[in-house]
Enzyme design. Structure first.
Site, PDB file in Angstrom:
ATOM      1  N   ARG A 140     -10.283  -2.974  -4.616  1.00  0.00           N
ATOM      2  CA  ARG A 140     -11.614  -3.450  -4.362  1.00  0.00           C
ATOM      3  C   ARG A 140     -12.528  -3.252  -5.500  1.00  0.00           C
ATOM      4  O   ARG A 140     -13.606  -3.650  -5.524  1.00  0.00           O
ATOM      5  CB  ARG A 140     -12.284  -2.589  -3.337  1.00  0.00           C
ATOM      6  CG  ARG A 140     -11.605  -2.975  -2.072  1.00  0.00           C
ATOM      7  CD  ARG A 140     -12.313  -2.374  -0.616  1.00  0.00           C
ATOM      8  NE  ARG A 140     -11.714  -3.115   0.465  1.00  0.00           N
ATOM      9  CZ  ARG A 140     -11.749  -2.623   1.775  1.00  0.00           C
ATOM     10  NH1 ARG A 140     -12.274  -1.273   1.928  1.00  0.00           N
ATOM     11  NH2 ARG A 140     -11.139  -3.481   2.688  1.00  0.00           N
ATOM     12  N   ASP A 170     -15.607   2.767   2.917  1.00  0.00           N
ATOM     13  CA  ASP A 170     -15.046   1.549   3.153  1.00  0.00           C
ATOM     14  C   ASP A 170     -16.256   0.352   3.010  1.00  0.00           C
ATOM     15  O   ASP A 170     -16.288  -0.886   3.143  1.00  0.00           O
ATOM     16  CB  ASP A 170     -14.790   1.199   4.695  1.00  0.00           C
ATOM     17  CG  ASP A 170     -13.483   1.793   4.984  1.00  0.00           C
ATOM     18  OD1 ASP A 170     -12.553   1.909   4.258  1.00  0.00           O
ATOM     19  OD2 ASP A 170     -13.101   2.271   6.249  1.00  0.00           O
ATOM     20  N   ARG A 196       0.806  -1.303   0.028  1.00  0.00           N
ATOM     21  CA  ARG A 196       0.118  -0.051  -0.068  1.00  0.00           C
ATOM     22  C   ARG A 196       1.059   1.271  -0.071  1.00  0.00           C
ATOM     23  O   ARG A 196       1.945   1.359   0.671  1.00  0.00           O
ATOM     24  CB  ARG A 196      -1.011  -0.306   1.178  1.00  0.00           C
ATOM     25  CG  ARG A 196      -2.013  -1.297   0.939  1.00  0.00           C
ATOM     26  CD  ARG A 196      -3.166  -1.338   2.163  1.00  0.00           C
ATOM     27  NE  ARG A 196      -3.819  -0.137   2.068  1.00  0.00           N
ATOM     28  CZ  ARG A 196      -4.956  -0.005   2.749  1.00  0.00           C
ATOM     29  NH1 ARG A 196      -4.827  -0.700   4.027  1.00  0.00           N
ATOM     30  NH2 ARG A 196      -5.687   0.950   2.684  1.00  0.00           N
TER      31      ARG A 196
END
Ligand code: S3P
Length: 434
Positions: A348, A317, A124
């Site tokens: 995602r 999220d 990340r």
């Protein structure tokens, strides 16, 4: 917990539930409690692996922290000058929040430290925090690609700066404000869009003056934090799986208790309501500076929408769960302006599109979002969660509308944010075996 979830199709969700404590607030309660003067008692603490990594890091820096029964944590704060050099690298596990916020804390210490993480965290981006911290005088080395492990050099003199953030990120904002506690003069952060403001609220709760002016938040270094009890509400990001599950499964009716409804976090409710969901916000109250409510959600037919861009940071999220809602809606749902989803615990956008593809859902992937075509019912099959807790829990809820069994792989990281998820979901009516 084994790392595979097996789900039988159909069913509905019913019950009166309290999901575990808010992850963002739990991390911050340990950090500010450790840096305060006096004893802080935290109730409703999330004992998921992410927050336990933060807790262990502060213990390793000499802070007495005791975990008691029923999610209570007692912290004997050491004050802003009281942290000690840890004996080795600090392992942040899967937690981006822990690593990025700790960068801000460690930048202001006298000692050197190293922050490391698991395979996902090690991919990340960290320059979003290390670069603005460097402008304040911090010295933090990343790998060549800007990822962990991070080596933080102690003994630097920090000076407050005015930062204008390119990305709407509460983690970056919080890291800079935390570094500001040890900086000369004023640290200000201007954000391009509102993001969760738990750090600012909790600093004020601990008696630290924080000035807000529109999209800018400022503090002056050199003050003190005074211990203060923290009551952590249930995490709306964990409640989101039940909001979506109950909405898509006919016959469902769920009451979610004591959920944090800070307006910087409630995008999921707004988006689901725009799609036609039935969610009531009941008994609104304020606890320890954070708004809390009970949420009642019942089944309702959904229709596709264009998700308003201003809601993206307020539901950042919850998109894996919202994608499952979109897959069950009538028509297309379009998300744009959400490139940040590509650098979460997994990519995602792609990982959800791949899983939805297994279920026969048509998706058009874009660099900054996705178009999802809803279906009457979902297919069956084997889904890879790529070790991403929210992907795993979102697809578990998809089983409520699937025609056959689902198997979801690589689910161990559900324990990072929602220990006990399979048990709570099963008790509410989901056909899940873990
Ligand atoms: C968090 C901020 C968000 C969010 C993360 C928790 C926090 O990250 O995705 O789960 O507690 O500050 P970004 O700041 O990267 O958007």
């Amino acid at each position: 917990m084994t790392s595979t979830f097996s789900l039988s199709p159909g069913g509905s969700l019913r019950g009166d539930l309290r999901v575990p404590g808010d992850k963002s607030i739990s991390h911050r309660s340990i950090m500010l409690g450790a840096l305060a003067e006096g004893r802080t008692t935290v109730t409703g603490f999330l004992d998921g692996e992410d927050c336990l990594a933060t807790l262990a890091a502060f213990q390793a820096m000499g802070v007495p922290i005791e975990r008691q029964e029923s999610n209570t944590v007692i912290i004997d704060g050491v004050g802003l000058q009281g942290l000690k050099a840890p004996g080795g690298p600090l392992d942040m596990g899967n937690s981006g929040t822990a690593m990025r916020l700790l960068c801000g804390v460690l930048a202001g210490q006298e000692f050197d430290s190293v922050l490391a993480g698991d395979a996902s965290l090690s991919r990340r981006p960290m320059r979003r925090v290390t670069e603005p911290l460097a402008r304040m005088g911090a010295r933090i080395d990343t790998t060549e690609s800007g990822t962990p492990p991070l080596r933080v050099r102690g003994g630097q003199l920090l000076a407050g700066q005015r930062h204008t953030l390119a990305v709407a990120s509460a983690q970056v904002k919080s890291a800079l404000l935390l570094a500001g506690l040890w900086s000369r003069g004023e640290t200000c952060v201007t954000e391009p869009a509102p993001t969760r403001d738990h750090t600012e609220r909790m600093l004020q709760g601990f008696g630290y003056e924080v000035r807000r002016d529109g999209s800018t938040v400022c503090l002056v270094g050199g003050g003190r934090l005074r211990a203060c009890p923290v009551d952590v509400p249930a995490d709306i990001s964990s409640a989101a799986f039940f909001l979506v599950g109950a909405t898509i499964a006919p016959g469902s009716d769920v009451l979610l208790r004591h959920v944090g409804v800070n307006p910087t976090r409630t995008g999921v409710i707004d988006i689901l309501r725009l799609m036609g969901a039935s969610i009531e916000v009941l008994e609104r109250r304020e606890i320890g500076g954070e708004p809390v409510a009970d949420l009642r959600v019942q089944w309702a037919p959904l229709h596709g929408i264009e998700i308003p861009r201003e809601l993206v940071p307020l539901a950042i999220d919850e998109f894996p769960a919202l994608f499952v809602a979109a897959a069950c809606a009538d028509g297309d749902t379009l998300l744009t302006g959400a490139e940040e989803l590509r650098v979460k615990e997994s990519d995602r956008i792609q990982v959800m599109a791949d899983g939805l593809g297994v279920l026969g859902v048509e998706c058009e992937v874009r660099p900054d979002g996705i178009r999802i075509r809803g279906r009457e019912s979902l297919g069956k099959g084997v889904i890879e969660s790529h070790g991403d807790h929210r992907i795993a829990m979102s697809f578990a809820m998809a089983a409520l509308r699937s025609e056959g069994s689902l198997e979801i792989r690589d689910c161990a990281n559900v324990a990072t944010s929602f220990p006990g998820f399979p048990e709570m979901a099963r008790a509410a009516g989901l056909g899940i075996r873990a």
